[in-house]
Design an enzyme around this catalytic site. Structure first.
Site, PDB file in Angstrom:
ATOM      1  N   ILE A   1       0.815  -1.205   0.000  1.00 58.17           N
ATOM      2  CA  ILE A   1       0.000   0.000   0.000  1.00 58.17           C
ATOM      3  C   ILE A   1       0.852   1.261   0.000  1.00 58.17           C
ATOM      4  O   ILE A   1       0.393   2.333  -0.423  1.00 58.17           O
ATOM      5  CB  ILE A   1      -0.951  -0.017   1.217  1.00 58.17           C
ATOM      6  N   LYS A   2       2.098   1.160   0.428  1.00 59.41           N
ATOM      7  CA  LYS A   2       2.971   2.330   0.522  1.00 59.41           C
ATOM      8  C   LYS A   2       3.330   2.917  -0.845  1.00 59.41           C
ATOM      9  O   LYS A   2       3.780   4.066  -0.923  1.00 59.41           O
ATOM     10  CB  LYS A   2       4.236   1.989   1.295  1.00 59.41           C
ATOM     11  N   ASP A   3       3.135   2.156  -1.910  1.00 57.94           N
ATOM     12  CA  ASP A   3       3.381   2.697  -3.257  1.00 57.94           C
ATOM     13  C   ASP A   3       2.584   3.970  -3.485  1.00 57.94           C
ATOM     14  O   ASP A   3       3.068   4.918  -4.118  1.00 57.94           O
ATOM     15  CB  ASP A   3       2.981   1.680  -4.327  1.00 57.94           C
TER      16      ASP A   3
ATOM     17  N   VAL B   1       4.169   7.029  -1.457  1.00 58.32           N
ATOM     18  CA  VAL B   1       5.495   7.421  -1.945  1.00 58.32           C
ATOM     19  C   VAL B   1       5.390   8.091  -3.310  1.00 58.32           C
ATOM     20  O   VAL B   1       6.006   9.142  -3.544  1.00 58.32           O
ATOM     21  CB  VAL B   1       6.437   6.201  -1.997  1.00 58.32           C
TER      22      VAL B   1
END
Length: 332
Positions: free
Chosen positions: A39-41, A44
């Site tokens: 999910i951090k895509d 970022v």
């Protein structure tokens, strides 16, 4: 088409093998299907794009960030695709698979002791800030205190959930560290329907549960735990408790038991935070009467934890006997 263009629009699936009250449905968004595996895509990519537009991140610069792994993977992926250098600090409890993936993408990885106090120079956040200060022209996302973290989910994850389920959404449940996901998604869903309930999940050993319920930040509560990427030893400014209705506390065993159920019965090999999220979603589901719909996210894949959560020897060595991760019908 490039790697950035395929971030988001992840599938939303119904979980059907858990025991929930009649008329209550449970959905999970498969965030491990983002190109960087988590999910951090979303966050970022959103923060880097903003920095590029504002001239804060220039060609060939160094990106520095503290991470529990998934933010680092997204940074390493996008740095490689955009021509930046990446230096990432992380606590030593982070799995070997995560460390190796970051290095494979060309990032420099600095390992710091998990036991370091928040104000220690050895803490992985302090280490990242020092490297940033010592590296001319570098850029630090500052994910814990950057409002763009939550804004990324307000503009992508939340709308995607609403588009798929609309007014049927009763509750959104998610664990948090920076608070970006729970804050951004909850704010969006509540704007569409103020009746939506938002529930944050916090591991034993983290500070958020007591802070939310009692307004107390007690350093004595800070203790090690195994689930990666959730909970915190300080209050992240990105965490917006004004859109959170309740905070539930979970244990490593709770999270790992749900992970094993997801793998064996739903065909979903997920990380510990996914297990925590499903455990919490089930708790919320059992508090409701149908018709109701509970939604959560599965932040990353279990492929990053094969040496830990899905390794019988590791489980045994760390006190998770056969009963610790077996499917407990009364809970799952």
């Amino acid at each position: 088409m490039n790697v950035q263009s395929i971030i988001g629009d992840t599938p939303l699936v119904e979980l059907t093998t858990f025991d929930v009250p009649s008329g209550v449905r449970l959905f999970a968004k498969l965030e491990f299907m983002n190109p960087g595996g988590s999910i951090k895509d979303r966050m970022v990519d959103y923060v880097l794009a903003d920095a590029e537009r504002r001239g804060l991140l220039r060609p060939g610069a160094t990106i520095v960030e503290n991470t529990s792994g998934n933010t680092g993977a997204a940074i390493a992926m996008l740095a490689a695709a955009r021509g930046y250098r990446a230096v990432l600090t992380m606590p030593d409890k982070v799995s070997k698979e995560k460390r190796d993936a970051l290095r494979a993408l060309g990032a420099e990885v600095v390992i710091c002791p998990t036991s370091a106090a928040p104000d220690s120079e050895k803490h992985y956040v302090s280490c990242a800030r020092r490297i940033h200060a010592e590296t001319p022209g570098s850029f630090m996302l500052n994910q814990y205190d950057n409002p763009l973290n939550a804004e990324a989910h307000f503009r992508s994850t939340g709308p995607e959930i609403w588009e798929a389920l609309g007014p049927a959404v009763t509750a959104f449940v998610a664990s948090g560290s920076t608070g970006g996901t729970i804050s951004g998604v909850s704010r969006y869903l509540k704007q569409r329907n103020p009746a939506v309930t938002s529930v944050l999940l916090d591991p034993v050993g983290s500070v958020y549960h007591r802070w939310f319920h009692h307004g107390v930040l007690d350093p004595a509560e800070i203790a090690p735990y195994f689930v990666e990427g959730v909970g915190e030893d300080h209050l992240a400014q990105c965490m917006d408790f004004s859109v959170v209705d309740d905070v539930l506390r979970f244990t490593d065993a709770d999270a790992f038991a749900a992970c094993h159920h997801l793998a064996r019965h739903e065909g979903l090999l997920c990380g510990g935070s996914s297990g925590a999220n499903v455990w919490g979603a089930l708790r919320v589901a059992h508090s409701l009467k149908g018709p109701a719909t509970v939604v959560t996210v599965l932040p990353d894949s279990g492929g990053r934890y094969l040496s830990k959560i899905y390794n019988p020897q590791w489980l045994s060595e760390n006190g998770f006997g056969p009963g610790a991760t077996s499917e407990r019908d009364d809970d799952l």
